[in-house]
Enzyme design. Structure first.
Site, short mmCIF file in Angstrom:
data_model
loop_
_atom_site.label_atom_id
_atom_site.label_comp_id
_atom_site.label_asym_id
_atom_site.label_seq_id
_atom_site.Cartn_x
_atom_site.Cartn_y
_atom_site.Cartn_z
N CYS A 1 53.28 33.40 -6.26
CA CYS A 1 53.02 33.41 -7.71
C CYS A 1 51.69 32.74 -8.09
CB CYS A 1 54.16 32.76 -8.48
SG CYS A 1 54.30 30.97 -8.28
N CYS B 1 50.14 16.87 -0.46
CA CYS B 1 50.57 16.01 -1.57
C CYS B 1 50.97 16.91 -2.74
CB CYS B 1 49.43 15.07 -1.94
SG CYS B 1 49.87 13.80 -3.12
N CYS C 1 51.08 28.34 -4.37
CA CYS C 1 52.11 29.22 -3.84
C CYS C 1 51.47 30.59 -3.57
CB CYS C 1 53.24 29.34 -4.85
SG CYS C 1 54.48 30.58 -4.42
#
Length: 167
Positions: A134, A154, A131
């Site tokens: 974060c 995945c 991400c």
């Protein structure tokens, strides 16, 4: 036989690793965070309070859940798949497909919301992604996905939350 191209990458302890830059199913990516996306920085203790133990293991310690264990692998409703750590949208349901691997898989992602790095944990290099807000570990991307991108993002189901579209 096709000529292979290599890119030298330094591994742990300064050892030189040869990493194929094309071929062998190894995706080449250039991911940049979205302009204005602010990073979320929390301590390990704050992450432990925010996440379940399983989510902490995946998002903060780069774990991988068992295949076919996530209900999100069989989720086909319209909506968004968001980072379970910070709620940043990572994928739209229109990007999802059934890869048969047992993990939620996507052929594309929301631009600027994922970052990637090389992962040598299994000796053979893989492309790991996180991400962009974060830094939470999501999964790995491979070059065996469907058109139009040919990529398979995945993802660990526990690293995501699904937010259904509102009508």
């Amino acid at each position: 036989m096709k000529r292979r191209h290599f890119l030298g990458v330094l591994g742990a302890g300064g050892a030189a690793w040869l990493v194929p830059s094309v071929g062998w199913g190894f995706p080449r990516l250039s991911l940049e965070p979205a302009p204005g996306l602010e990073r979320l920085e929390l301590s390990r203790d704050e992450w432990r309070e925010r996440l379940t133990p399983e989510q902490f293991w995946i998002l903060r310690e780069h774990g991988t859940e068992e295949p076919f264990s996530s209900p999100l692998d069989k989720e086909w409703g319209e909506g968004e798949y968001r980072c379970a750590g910070c709620d940043l949208p990572l994928f739209d349901s229109a990007m999802k497909y059934d890869s048969g691997t047992g993990w939620p898989s996507f052929f594309a992602h929301i631009e600027g919301h994922l970052l990637s790095q090389l992962d040598f944990s299994m000796i053979w290099p893989r492309r790991e992604y996180h991400c962009a807000r974060c830094g939470g570990h999501q999964g790995h991307v491979f070059s065996d996905g469907p058109e139009p991108t040919g990529l398979r993002w995945c993802n660990n189901g526990l690293a995501l939350s699904f937010v259904p579209a509102t009508t």
